[in-house]
Design an enzyme around this catalytic site. Structure first.
Site, PDB file in Angstrom:
ATOM      1  CG  PHE A 161      43.945  39.563  40.936  1.00 29.22           C
ATOM      2  CD1 PHE A 161      45.229  38.943  40.586  1.00 29.22           C
ATOM      3  CD2 PHE A 161      42.732  38.876  40.636  1.00 29.22           C
ATOM      4  CE1 PHE A 161      45.091  38.102  39.467  1.00 29.22           C
ATOM      5  CE2 PHE A 161      42.847  37.879  39.777  1.00 29.22           C
ATOM      6  CZ  PHE A 161      43.786  37.536  39.244  1.00 29.22           C
ATOM      7  CB  CYS A 162      45.598  42.498  46.911  1.00 30.67           C
ATOM      8  SG  CYS A 162      47.503  42.078  47.141  1.00 30.67           S
TER       9      CYS A 162
END
Ligand SMILES: Cc1ncc(COP(=O)(O)O)c(C=O)c1O
Length: 498
Positions: free
Chosen positions: A403-404
């Site tokens: 999710f970055c």
């Protein structure tokens, strides 16, 4: 129409118990009506959408209103005196004021700079904040990569970059660590502290009091509110961060391509733009090699604004105001509490727990992003990529990966700098599948997870469908990633999830 009309069997019994445990949910029934009308496509297509932290969903009425506006008006490139240009300028400026009002910005204290997204807002800070030798960039390990990336600007200009660690397993900011890092500031040197109001990895809501605490010690504060504002009210009259980043599609789904940097007027004066562009200057000369930047937000809005989409932000904000963000907050809080408790309670026949949730096990100071991994009865990690495929097969949209937000994932799994260096030193080069295998052999660590997140029109049926999908992995052994086992039961104290 209330949700209960569509519910049958075991789900009905669970729904009744849910309502008993979460009586506030009844107060949110207006959202069922909204879903049945404005978001009808979800149930028409039997789609269980659980990626609201990735992107919010828009109501059909938002698009109709925007379509009507575009089809009835002649809107030209803004900032000129023509009829069509003035019409566009006036819609853009009306929207700018609506944004400031929505966030309760005291008059004259904040400026709203339109950007392409939250990342665009954050890049402005990286480029323009006066980082220099003697100054610092302090950020929490829990941050989106679009905040992490600011460190490249800071270190290129010789500012010290430091991370505030997280506590495990709750993935909250380590308060003692933060206190001493905040004390470490050199007066007279611009120093910036950045943290997310809500984690896009763990759902943790970090305390907004930290803004004041840091400012009192001389820091400027950047609050990344991208994952917070879709389900929480941010009141800039109560907390006064120097910079705030948001993406509007995360709040109300439509339009994409418009975000905003909210910046305090006093902080705006500190920013130094490294270039100028069409739209950002009052004056520029080729012969004289000189330019004068436009004051206020105009100096930051490069080129032609997304002037056709910006009015849809006004429509989106009115949509949220009509529903009431508090209702959305209450609903996702009830559903999150229920789902957390149920997922944590899932067990294989041998009594071992099936699901490991990263971050807090209760809804106290946590939002609706539930990040997890599934394990087989012997503690082997199940491959989250296959789980996402299987979910898609059942028309459930979830998200997998990191999710970055590498820092929160690394803290959750105990991935160390040594682990990362060892992976980088692998002779054959690293691919995602090889990396996942590699980390499996470093103590059964996972490098990635599954995220289910709730939002504007989530309902009990969505939570129920995800729970039954998860429960189907009971005694499952076929989707394991490797031979290394992990003791799910020892990784945290399983609480009641209330
Ligand atoms: C907390 C947080 N910050 C920043 C971003 C970046 O948003 P965008 O990709 O819209 O620029 C995201 C996106 O997921 C996020 O969750």
């Amino acid at each position: 129409m209330t949700e209960s009309t569509n519910i049958i069997g075991a789900e009905r019994e669970e729904y009744a118990a849910f309502l008993q445990n979460y009586p506030d949910y009844r107060r949110t029934a207006a959202l069922d009506d909204l879903r049945a009308s404005d978001y009808k496509r979800l149930d028409d297509q039997q789609h269980t959408y659980l990626d609201y932290t990735g992107a919010g969903l828009h109501g059909a009425s938002q698009v109709w209103q925007h379509g009507d506006l575009l089809n009835s008006r002649i809107l030209g490139n803004p900032h000129s005196g023509s009829l069509s240009s003035s019409a566009a300028t006036s819609l853009v400026e009306k929207t700018r004021q609506r944004v400031l009002d929505y966030f309760g910005a005291p008059r004259g204290e904040y400026t709203a700079v339109f950007t392409a997204n939250a990342t665009g807002a954050l890049k402005h800070i990286g480029e323009c904040y006066p980082f220099a030798k003697g100054g610092r960039f302090l950020l929490t390990a829990d941050n989106h990569n679009s905040v992490n990336g600011i460190r490249e600007f800071a270190s290129a200009r010789d500012a010290v970059v430091e991370y505030v660690p997280l506590t495990v397993p709750d993935l909250r900011i380590d308060k003692d660590g933060l206190e001493s890092l905040l004390d470490n500031i050199e007066p007279g040197h611009a120093s910036l502290f950045a943290f997310p109001a809500q984690s896009n990895f763990s759902g943790v809501r970090h305390p907004l009091e930290l803004i004041r605490q840091a400012q009192d010690k001389g820091w400027d504060v950047l609050l990344d509110a991208a994952a917070f504002v879709p389900t929480n009210r941010l009141d800039l009259g109560a907390v006064r961060p120097d910079f705030v980043s948001v993406s509007f599609y995360k709040m109300f789904g439509y339009p994409t391509g418009v975000g905003c940097l909210l910046v305090r007027t006093t902080a705006l004066e500190k920013l130094r733009r490294p270039w100028f562009a069409g739209g950002t200057v009052n004056f520029a000369s080729v012969e004289g090699r000189t330019h004068i930047l436009a004051p206020g937000e105009a100096g930051f809005e490069d080129g032609t604004l997304n002037f056709l989409s910006i009015p849809a932000v006004d429509i989106g904000l009115r949509h949220l105001e009509k529903i009431g963000i508090e209702i959305i907050h209450t609903r996702v809080n009830c559903l999150t509490g229920w789902l957390l408790g149920k997922l944590l309670a899932l067990q294989h026949s041998n009594g071992r727990h099936m699901v490991r949730i990263y971050g807090p096990a209760t809804t106290t100071a946590r939002g609706s992003a539930l990040t997890m991994n599934f394990y087989d009865p012997d503690g082997h990690l199940l491959d989250y990529r296959r789980i996402e495929e299987l979910a898609s097969g059942q028309r459930i949209s979830i998200r997998t990966g990191c999710f970055c937000n590498p820092g929160a994932g690394e803290a959750a799994e105990g991935l160390t700098a040594d682990d990362m260096r060892a992976a980088a030193d692998e002779p054959a080069g690293m691919t995602l599948p090889r990396f996942l295998q590699f980390m499996q052999h470093r103590g059964g660590k996972s490098a990635g997870a599954i995220r289910a997140s709730l939002g504007i029109v989530s309902n009990f049926a969505d939570a129920w469908r995800f729970l039954t999908f998860a429960a189907d992995f009971c005694d499952q052994t076929k989707l394991t990633m490797g031979e290394v086992t992990f003791d799910v039961d020892s990784c945290r104290v399983i609480r009641d999830g209330s």
